[in-house]
Motif scaffolding. Sequence first.
Motif, PDB file in Angstrom:
ATOM      1  N   VAL A   1      -6.784   2.605   3.691  1.00  0.00           N
ATOM      2  CA  VAL A   1      -5.718   1.608   3.866  1.00  0.00           C
ATOM      3  C   VAL A   1      -4.540   1.952   2.950  1.00  0.00           C
ATOM      4  CG1 VAL A   1      -5.098  -0.807   3.395  1.00  0.00           C
ATOM      5  CG2 VAL A   1      -7.166  -0.291   4.690  1.00  0.00           C
ATOM      6  N   VAL A   2      -4.830   2.237   1.700  1.00  0.00           N
ATOM      7  CA  VAL A   2      -3.765   2.566   0.746  1.00  0.00           C
ATOM      8  C   VAL A   2      -3.045   3.842   1.181  1.00  0.00           C
ATOM      9  CG1 VAL A   2      -3.277   3.201  -1.658  1.00  0.00           C
ATOM     10  CG2 VAL A   2      -4.893   1.352  -1.158  1.00  0.00           C
ATOM     11  N   ILE A   3      -3.804   4.832   1.601  1.00  0.00           N
ATOM     12  CA  ILE A   3      -3.193   6.097   2.060  1.00  0.00           C
ATOM     13  C   ILE A   3      -2.280   5.849   3.258  1.00  0.00           C
ATOM     14  CG2 ILE A   3      -3.709   8.318   3.164  1.00  0.00           C
ATOM     15  CD1 ILE A   3      -6.261   8.381   1.346  1.00  0.00           C
ATOM     16  N   LEU A   4      -2.759   5.041   4.203  1.00  0.00           N
ATOM     17  CA  LEU A   4      -1.935   4.757   5.390  1.00  0.00           C
ATOM     18  C   LEU A   4      -0.698   3.933   5.044  1.00  0.00           C
ATOM     19  CD1 LEU A   4      -4.558   4.102   8.223  1.00  0.00           C
ATOM     20  CD2 LEU A   4      -3.150   6.129   7.824  1.00  0.00           C
ATOM     21  N   LEU A   5      -0.818   3.047   4.049  1.00  0.00           N
ATOM     22  CA  LEU A   5       0.370   2.296   3.622  1.00  0.00           C
ATOM     23  C   LEU A   5       1.461   3.255   3.144  1.00  0.00           C
ATOM     24  CD1 LEU A   5      -1.197  -0.710   1.682  1.00  0.00           C
ATOM     25  CD2 LEU A   5       0.252  -0.861   3.715  1.00  0.00           C
ATOM     26  N   PHE A   6       1.075   4.211   2.316  1.00  0.00           N
ATOM     27  CA  PHE A   6       2.045   5.165   1.814  1.00  0.00           C
ATOM     28  C   PHE A   6       2.509   6.130   2.904  1.00  0.00           C
ATOM     29  CE2 PHE A   6       0.607   3.676  -2.291  1.00  0.00           C
ATOM     30  CZ  PHE A   6       1.789   3.666  -3.020  1.00  0.00           C
ATOM     31  N   ALA A   7       1.597   6.570   3.759  1.00  0.00           N
ATOM     32  CA  ALA A   7       1.988   7.484   4.843  1.00  0.00           C
ATOM     33  C   ALA A   7       2.970   6.801   5.797  1.00  0.00           C
ATOM     34  CB  ALA A   7       0.756   7.960   5.606  1.00  0.00           C
ATOM     35  N   GLY A   8       2.694   5.543   6.112  1.00  0.00           N
ATOM     36  CA  GLY A   8       3.606   4.805   6.988  1.00  0.00           C
ATOM     37  C   GLY A   8       4.990   4.681   6.382  1.00  0.00           C
ATOM     38  N   ASN A   9       5.042   4.434   5.083  1.00  0.00           N
ATOM     39  CA  ASN A   9       6.333   4.325   4.407  1.00  0.00           C
ATOM     40  C   ASN A   9       7.037   5.677   4.335  1.00  0.00           C
ATOM     41  OD1 ASN A   9       8.511   3.677   2.817  1.00  0.00           O
ATOM     42  ND2 ASN A   9       7.334   3.012   1.066  1.00  0.00           N
ATOM     43  N   LEU A  10       6.284   6.705   3.989  1.00  0.00           N
ATOM     44  CA  LEU A  10       6.872   8.030   3.814  1.00  0.00           C
ATOM     45  C   LEU A  10       7.404   8.605   5.127  1.00  0.00           C
ATOM     46  CD1 LEU A  10       7.432  10.318   1.799  1.00  0.00           C
ATOM     47  CD2 LEU A  10       5.179  11.236   2.362  1.00  0.00           C
ATOM     48  N   PHE A  11       6.651   8.430   6.196  1.00  0.00           N
ATOM     49  CA  PHE A  11       7.026   9.028   7.475  1.00  0.00           C
ATOM     50  C   PHE A  11       7.674   8.039   8.443  1.00  0.00           C
ATOM     51  CE2 PHE A  11       3.316  11.576   6.033  1.00  0.00           C
ATOM     52  CZ  PHE A  11       4.027  12.726   5.719  1.00  0.00           C
ATOM     53  N   GLY A  12       7.818   6.799   8.018  1.00  0.00           N
ATOM     54  CA  GLY A  12       8.432   5.801   8.884  1.00  0.00           C
ATOM     55  C   GLY A  12       7.581   5.470  10.098  1.00  0.00           C
ATOM     56  N   ALA A  13       6.284   5.670   9.990  1.00  0.00           N
ATOM     57  CA  ALA A  13       5.383   5.410  11.121  1.00  0.00           C
ATOM     58  C   ALA A  13       4.975   3.938  11.137  1.00  0.00           C
ATOM     59  CB  ALA A  13       4.151   6.294  11.009  1.00  0.00           C
ATOM     60  N   HIS A  14       4.688   3.450  12.305  1.00  0.00           N
ATOM     61  CA  HIS A  14       4.233   2.066  12.474  1.00  0.00           C
ATOM     62  C   HIS A  14       2.705   2.078  12.501  1.00  0.00           C
ATOM     63  CE1 HIS A  14       8.321   0.793  13.157  1.00  0.00           C
ATOM     64  NE2 HIS A  14       8.458   1.785  14.038  1.00  0.00           N
ATOM     65  N   LEU A  15       2.104   1.882  11.339  1.00  0.00           N
ATOM     66  CA  LEU A  15       0.646   1.984  11.206  1.00  0.00           C
ATOM     67  C   LEU A  15      -0.010   0.633  10.947  1.00  0.00           C
ATOM     68  CD1 LEU A  15       0.550   5.213   9.000  1.00  0.00           C
ATOM     69  CD2 LEU A  15       0.172   5.038  11.468  1.00  0.00           C
ATOM     70  N   GLY A  16       0.669  -0.430  11.315  1.00  0.00           N
ATOM     71  CA  GLY A  16       0.149  -1.772  11.056  1.00  0.00           C
ATOM     72  C   GLY A  16      -1.214  -2.020  11.690  1.00  0.00           C
ATOM     73  N   THR A  17      -1.379  -1.599  12.934  1.00  0.00           N
ATOM     74  CA  THR A  17      -2.656  -1.835  13.622  1.00  0.00           C
ATOM     75  C   THR A  17      -3.798  -1.048  12.990  1.00  0.00           C
ATOM     76  OG1 THR A  17      -1.497  -2.317  15.687  1.00  0.00           O
ATOM     77  CG2 THR A  17      -3.826  -1.749  15.856  1.00  0.00           C
ATOM     78  N   PRO A  18      -3.653   0.261  12.750  1.00  0.00           N
ATOM     79  CA  PRO A  18      -4.764   0.962  12.096  1.00  0.00           C
ATOM     80  C   PRO A  18      -5.067   0.417  10.695  1.00  0.00           C
ATOM     81  CG  PRO A  18      -3.121   2.547  12.873  1.00  0.00           C
ATOM     82  CD  PRO A  18      -2.595   1.187  13.146  1.00  0.00           C
ATOM     83  N   ILE A  19      -4.038   0.006   9.965  1.00  0.00           N
ATOM     84  CA  ILE A  19      -4.253  -0.555   8.632  1.00  0.00           C
ATOM     85  C   ILE A  19      -5.041  -1.857   8.736  1.00  0.00           C
ATOM     86  CG2 ILE A  19      -3.081  -1.626   6.655  1.00  0.00           C
ATOM     87  CD1 ILE A  19      -0.891   0.544   6.984  1.00  0.00           C
ATOM     88  N   ALA A  20      -4.666  -2.704   9.665  1.00  0.00           N
ATOM     89  CA  ALA A  20      -5.369  -3.981   9.838  1.00  0.00           C
ATOM     90  C   ALA A  20      -6.820  -3.750  10.254  1.00  0.00           C
ATOM     91  CB  ALA A  20      -4.648  -4.840  10.871  1.00  0.00           C
ATOM     92  N   ILE A  21      -7.043  -2.788  11.146  1.00  0.00           N
ATOM     93  CA  ILE A  21      -8.405  -2.483  11.593  1.00  0.00           C
ATOM     94  C   ILE A  21      -9.240  -1.942  10.444  1.00  0.00           C
ATOM     95  CG2 ILE A  21      -9.771  -0.934  13.071  1.00  0.00           C
ATOM     96  CD1 ILE A  21      -7.519  -1.274  15.192  1.00  0.00           C
TER      97      ILE A  21
END
Length: 160
Positions: free
Chosen positions: A94-114
């Motif tokens: 979750v923490v990695i995806l939070l930073f990856a989403g911010n760094l790459f501008g990706a919309h990772l809300g659903t995978p993070i929530a899952i």
Amino acid sequence: MIPLPQVSQVAQTIQLALAPVFLLAGIGAFLNVCVSRLARIIDRARNVEAAILTTRGREHDRLVNEIRVLDKRMSVVNIAIFLSVASACAVCLVVILLFAGNLFGAHLGTPIAILFSLAMLLQAGGFATFIQEIRLGSKIIHIRNEVLYHEAETEEPDAK
């Protein structure tokens, strides 16, 4: 070229990641409790193993029953540890995806929530399994009646 995130974006991501990091600290504390219980169970099992070989009759049967429960407890604590470690891994993702989403501008809300939901389910499973181990442990932590109601033999006066 990937645009670099602004300091304010990184700060906001760090703020978002703080809750999962605190969760990791809690999981770590729980794992410490589980590992400590496992070590005590193993120590007791080693003592009972040694005693089994030298006892007979009812005492032998009691020790065999106790070591079977100890074996079951070891398995249950190991399951609780596995579930908690899996939960911690999901929180790390979750923490990695939070930073990856911010760094790459990706919309990772659903995978993070899952992943976060999965982490909570795994940890809930770890807690439930730990409760099972506590119940197993409480079954063999009783003082036997022959010890509870033992009366000392009366001393005979010195025969002179």
